[in-house]
Design a protein around this motif. Structure first.
Motif, mmCIF file in Angstrom:
data_model
loop_
_atom_site.group_PDB
_atom_site.id
_atom_site.type_symbol
_atom_site.label_atom_id
_atom_site.label_comp_id
_atom_site.label_asym_id
_atom_site.label_seq_id
_atom_site.Cartn_x
_atom_site.Cartn_y
_atom_site.Cartn_z
ATOM 1 N N VAL A 55 199.796 65.362 -44.385
ATOM 2 C CA VAL A 55 200.064 64.609 -45.763
ATOM 3 C C VAL A 55 199.695 63.003 -45.271
ATOM 4 O O VAL A 55 199.247 62.550 -46.287
ATOM 5 C CB VAL A 55 201.083 64.936 -46.323
ATOM 6 C CG1 VAL A 55 201.474 64.018 -47.212
ATOM 7 C CG2 VAL A 55 201.483 66.367 -46.726
ATOM 8 N N GLN A 56 200.074 62.543 -44.263
ATOM 9 C CA GLN A 56 200.114 61.253 -43.993
ATOM 10 C C GLN A 56 198.736 60.767 -43.414
ATOM 11 O O GLN A 56 198.708 59.647 -43.327
ATOM 12 C CB GLN A 56 201.147 60.933 -42.749
ATOM 13 C CG GLN A 56 202.625 60.897 -43.409
ATOM 14 C CD GLN A 56 203.559 60.555 -42.326
ATOM 15 O OE1 GLN A 56 203.344 60.400 -41.155
ATOM 16 N NE2 GLN A 56 204.914 60.726 -42.715
ATOM 17 N N ASN A 57 197.852 61.664 -43.064
ATOM 18 C CA ASN A 57 196.847 61.266 -42.416
ATOM 19 C C ASN A 57 195.525 61.835 -43.128
ATOM 20 O O ASN A 57 194.295 61.133 -42.904
ATOM 21 C CB ASN A 57 196.572 61.604 -40.981
ATOM 22 C CG ASN A 57 197.754 60.831 -39.969
ATOM 23 O OD1 ASN A 57 197.336 59.868 -39.618
ATOM 24 N ND2 ASN A 57 198.761 61.392 -39.759
ATOM 25 N N LEU A 98 187.930 67.313 -47.696
ATOM 26 C CA LEU A 98 188.901 66.524 -46.649
ATOM 27 C C LEU A 98 188.455 65.182 -46.438
ATOM 28 O O LEU A 98 187.411 64.978 -45.822
ATOM 29 C CB LEU A 98 189.161 67.529 -45.711
ATOM 30 C CG LEU A 98 190.314 67.140 -44.670
ATOM 31 C CD1 LEU A 98 191.562 67.588 -45.763
ATOM 32 C CD2 LEU A 98 190.318 68.044 -43.266
ATOM 33 N N CYS A 99 189.524 64.212 -46.424
ATOM 34 C CA CYS A 99 189.150 62.624 -45.993
ATOM 35 C C CYS A 99 190.188 62.146 -45.283
ATOM 36 O O CYS A 99 191.588 62.402 -45.364
ATOM 37 C CB CYS A 99 188.923 61.921 -47.443
ATOM 38 S SG CYS A 99 187.456 62.439 -48.366
ATOM 39 N N TRP A 100 189.815 61.305 -44.400
ATOM 40 C CA TRP A 100 190.683 60.602 -43.428
ATOM 41 C C TRP A 100 191.135 59.110 -44.177
ATOM 42 O O TRP A 100 190.503 58.577 -44.842
ATOM 43 C CB TRP A 100 189.614 60.211 -42.244
ATOM 44 C CG TRP A 100 190.681 59.630 -41.300
ATOM 45 C CD1 TRP A 100 190.347 58.090 -40.553
ATOM 46 C CD2 TRP A 100 191.529 60.019 -40.394
ATOM 47 N NE1 TRP A 100 191.218 57.913 -39.500
ATOM 48 C CE2 TRP A 100 191.944 59.139 -39.238
ATOM 49 C CE3 TRP A 100 192.200 61.238 -40.019
ATOM 50 C CZ2 TRP A 100 193.000 59.399 -38.229
ATOM 51 C CZ3 TRP A 100 193.016 61.580 -38.980
ATOM 52 C CH2 TRP A 100 193.534 60.494 -38.284
ATOM 53 N N ARG A 101 192.447 59.466 -44.153
ATOM 54 C CA ARG A 101 193.134 57.943 -44.788
ATOM 55 C C ARG A 101 192.900 56.707 -44.010
ATOM 56 O O ARG A 101 193.047 56.724 -42.723
ATOM 57 C CB ARG A 101 194.901 58.385 -44.950
ATOM 58 C CG ARG A 101 195.047 59.332 -45.876
ATOM 59 C CD ARG A 101 196.700 59.417 -46.123
ATOM 60 N NE ARG A 101 197.171 60.555 -46.914
ATOM 61 C CZ ARG A 101 197.062 60.273 -48.450
ATOM 62 N NH1 ARG A 101 196.605 59.185 -48.837
ATOM 63 N NH2 ARG A 101 197.552 61.547 -49.087
ATOM 64 N N THR A 102 192.711 55.782 -44.880
ATOM 65 C CA THR A 102 192.621 54.332 -44.176
ATOM 66 C C THR A 102 193.538 53.447 -45.023
ATOM 67 O O THR A 102 193.895 53.879 -45.931
ATOM 68 C CB THR A 102 191.330 53.790 -44.086
ATOM 69 O OG1 THR A 102 190.671 53.786 -45.437
ATOM 70 C CG2 THR A 102 190.512 54.701 -43.007
ATOM 71 N N ALA A 103 193.956 52.320 -44.515
ATOM 72 C CA ALA A 103 194.700 51.300 -45.315
ATOM 73 C C ALA A 103 193.727 51.082 -46.919
ATOM 74 O O ALA A 103 194.559 50.929 -47.921
ATOM 75 C CB ALA A 103 194.667 50.092 -44.717
ATOM 76 N N ASP A 104 192.602 51.304 -46.935
ATOM 77 C CA ASP A 104 191.721 50.752 -48.183
ATOM 78 C C ASP A 104 191.287 52.058 -48.790
ATOM 79 O O ASP A 104 190.888 52.104 -50.086
ATOM 80 C CB ASP A 104 190.538 50.024 -48.049
ATOM 81 C CG ASP A 104 191.044 48.618 -47.043
ATOM 82 O OD1 ASP A 104 192.167 48.141 -47.424
ATOM 83 O OD2 ASP A 104 190.389 48.281 -46.113
ATOM 84 N N ASP A 105 191.227 53.241 -48.104
ATOM 85 C CA ASP A 105 190.881 54.451 -48.853
ATOM 86 C C ASP A 105 191.883 55.579 -48.611
ATOM 87 O O ASP A 105 192.304 56.274 -47.366
ATOM 88 C CB ASP A 105 189.648 54.816 -48.099
ATOM 89 C CG ASP A 105 188.972 56.229 -48.780
ATOM 90 O OD1 ASP A 105 189.439 56.500 -49.727
ATOM 91 O OD2 ASP A 105 188.023 56.607 -48.098
ATOM 92 N N GLY A 138 195.252 55.167 -48.813
ATOM 93 C CA GLY A 138 196.500 54.620 -48.368
ATOM 94 C C GLY A 138 197.282 55.254 -47.081
ATOM 95 O O GLY A 138 197.413 56.527 -47.033
ATOM 96 N N LEU A 139 197.742 54.358 -46.227
ATOM 97 C CA LEU A 139 198.607 54.954 -45.025
ATOM 98 C C LEU A 139 200.284 54.456 -45.480
ATOM 99 O O LEU A 139 200.540 53.923 -46.113
ATOM 100 C CB LEU A 139 198.433 54.279 -44.028
ATOM 101 C CG LEU A 139 196.980 54.226 -43.454
ATOM 102 C CD1 LEU A 139 196.424 53.445 -42.488
ATOM 103 C CD2 LEU A 139 196.598 55.755 -42.760
ATOM 104 N N PRO A 140 201.086 55.587 -44.958
ATOM 105 C CA PRO A 140 202.346 55.550 -45.163
ATOM 106 C C PRO A 140 203.017 54.271 -44.405
ATOM 107 O O PRO A 140 202.444 53.751 -43.536
ATOM 108 C CB PRO A 140 202.833 56.712 -44.584
ATOM 109 C CG PRO A 140 201.896 56.971 -43.575
ATOM 110 C CD PRO A 140 200.637 56.753 -43.993
ATOM 111 N N PRO A 141 203.984 53.755 -44.927
ATOM 112 C CA PRO A 141 204.867 52.767 -44.447
ATOM 113 C C PRO A 141 205.365 53.105 -42.999
ATOM 114 O O PRO A 141 205.556 54.246 -42.441
ATOM 115 C CB PRO A 141 206.097 52.127 -45.391
ATOM 116 C CG PRO A 141 206.232 53.482 -46.020
ATOM 117 C CD PRO A 141 204.916 54.416 -46.169
ATOM 118 N N SER A 142 205.491 52.149 -42.055
ATOM 119 C CA SER A 142 206.137 52.609 -40.790
ATOM 120 C C SER A 142 207.420 52.968 -40.578
ATOM 121 O O SER A 142 207.796 53.743 -39.726
ATOM 122 C CB SER A 142 206.035 51.440 -39.801
ATOM 123 O OG SER A 142 206.987 50.169 -40.320
ATOM 124 N N SER A 143 208.287 52.813 -41.703
ATOM 125 C CA SER A 143 209.429 53.544 -41.982
ATOM 126 C C SER A 143 209.465 55.042 -42.176
ATOM 127 O O SER A 143 210.327 55.640 -41.638
ATOM 128 C CB SER A 143 210.414 53.062 -43.128
ATOM 129 O OG SER A 143 209.754 52.959 -44.227
#
Length: 447
Positions: A128-130, A139-146, A148-153
């Motif tokens: 879910v996070q990636n 199926l697509c790979w998450r990036t900061a611009d595409d 969105g990535l989860p917060p470090s918390s």
């Protein structure tokens, strides 16, 4: 178990008169490395698939029949080592994601009583996070611009320890794991005793740990009268709460004035404006009165105070001869943000008190906690987890603190017996015998 044993150990020390309430205590924190490898995101996904396969092979091997083949054995038959620049990264990303989804479909709960284990649940969260699916279902790979990535918390960094988190402090300190907060007494006439140890997520701000420390100390009847902390723990909210709920004076440097004028040391910063809470207006250094008073607004940070915003209009600011000293944009008007009256008064009192010699002398005692952290880290290996998971890491820290207390109390000098001075060296003895003056301490070398 760790809470009970820790409370019992402190109760014995309290009954023996070795620790008491309303003394001065101090707190500091250090980073703790989780007992996991440092994985890239692609390695994380691949290792999560391998961990789920290992778990399924132990508990429900029949579910893998017809799914696992030679290619799966080659990809997941041993721990993954891809590095930061693997060959064919896009192919590997899609292959690992496709394998993971197929595996999760096989590991769904069924009527036979099978329930997915922790590694299968970790794989689900990692996916879910990636990854995400686009509108076409691909199926697509998450990036900061595409995507969105989860917060470090909340981002998982290892399938074997889903409680560990990644954090970066500045440009140097980066780690995956937890943070340990150590609180100890610091009275000059007694042995320093560890009174609290907290293990938090690495992504947790130091200030967020302070209320929990006070709550536990109150439960043990070991609250300090004054609590010395560094700037990471101090905020107006926590200073006010500690005084109101526990009658504790939290001493530590408050965060500075955040305005750009204050940082540059030129122009008018927030403290140059007169705030009238009764009339709900602010007067600028040039005599203009604010046209709007809004708030207080809650902030996103749990350690930040609510904010009141006073606004001036462009018609007030444009013709002002000091406009360039007050705002950074030629066509803008000034806004001033500040906390509510009670917190603002507290802020002014604390900042004034911190400029006095008495406060500086009291706060100088806080620096001694650095040696305690060094004792924990280098003497007892506190910075490296022996176990996986935050609860077990906390157990390690509690047992370490108990051991440190035992060492300190057992090695304490007898009451009233001064410590033996260090004997002179052969050269120092030669100097003394020939009546040649010498420095008595390294502190006098420059004299």
């Amino acid at each position: 178990m760790p809470t009970g044993s820790w409370t019992s150990a402190l109760a014995r020390l309290k009954d023996a008169g070795l620790v008491r309430e309303r003394t001065t205590q101090r707190t500091d924190s250090t980073h703790v490395l989780a007992a996991v490898r440092d994985l890239t995101r692609l390695e994380l996904v691949t290792e999560a698939v391998r961990a789920a396969l290992e778990e399924a092979a132990r508990t429900a091997g029949h579910l893998l029949a017809g799914l696992v083949d030679e290619d799966w054995g080659r990809r997941y038959g041993r721990p993954v080592r891809l590095g930061k620049n693997p060959t064919r990264p896009k192919t590997r990303i899609l292959a690992a994601g496709s394998d993971a989804y197929q595996l999760l479909e096989r590991l769904r709960p069924d009527g036979s009583g099978y329930r997915p284990g922790p590694q299968a649940e970790a794989l689900r969260q990692v996916m879910v996070q990636n990854y995400y699916r686009d509108q076409a279902g691909r199926l697509c790979w998450r990036t900061a611009d595409d995507g969105g990535l989860p917060p470090s918390s909340s981002a998982i960094v290892s399938p074997y320890d889903t409680t560990a988190r990644y954090v970066r402090h500045g440009h140097i300190i980066r780690w995956k794991g937890f943070a340990a907060h150590v609180t100890e007494t610091c009275d000059p006439d007694s042995t320093n005793v560890i009174t609290d140890v907290a293990t938090t997520s690495a992504a947790t701000n130091d200030g967020q740990a302070l209320p929990g420390i006070h709550t536990r100390l109150a439960r043990r009847e070991l609250l300090p009268g004054e609590h010395l902390v560094d700037g990471g723990y101090t905020s107006l909210v926590h200073l006010e709460r500690a005084a109101r709920e526990h009658q504790i004076t939290v001493s530590g440097p408050l965060p500075g004035n955040p305005t750009s004028q204050h940082r540059r040391g030129e122009g008018f910063d927030r403290d140059d404006f007169h705030i009238d809470f009764d009339r709900r207006q602010v007067t600028c250094p040039q005599g203009q009165i604010s046209a709007g008073w809004h708030g207080p607004y809650p902030t996103s940070s749990p350690t930040a105070a609510p904010l009141i915003v006073a606004r001036f209009t462009k018609s007030q600011c444009r013709p002002c001869p000091a406009h360039t000293r007050c705002t950074t944009t030629a066509d803008s008007a000034r806004t001033v943000g500040f906390p509510p009256r009670e917190l603002r008064d507290l802020q002014l009192r604390v900042r004034a008190d911190q400029q006095t010699p008495g406060w500086k002398a009291r706060y100088a005692v806080r620096s001694g906690v650095e040696s305690t952290m060094n004792e924990f880290v280098h003497g007892h290996g506190m910075r490296h987890c022996r176990y996986r998971g935050q609860p077990k890491a906390h157990l390690q820290h509690v047992l370490t603190a108990i051991a440190v207390n035992i060492e300190r109390l057992s090695s304490a000098s007898e009451a009233g017996k001064p410590s033996s001075p260090r004997p002179p060296t052969a050269f120092q003895t030669f100097l003394d015998h020939n009546e040649i003056p010498r420095s008595k301490s390294w502190r006098t070398l420059g004299t």
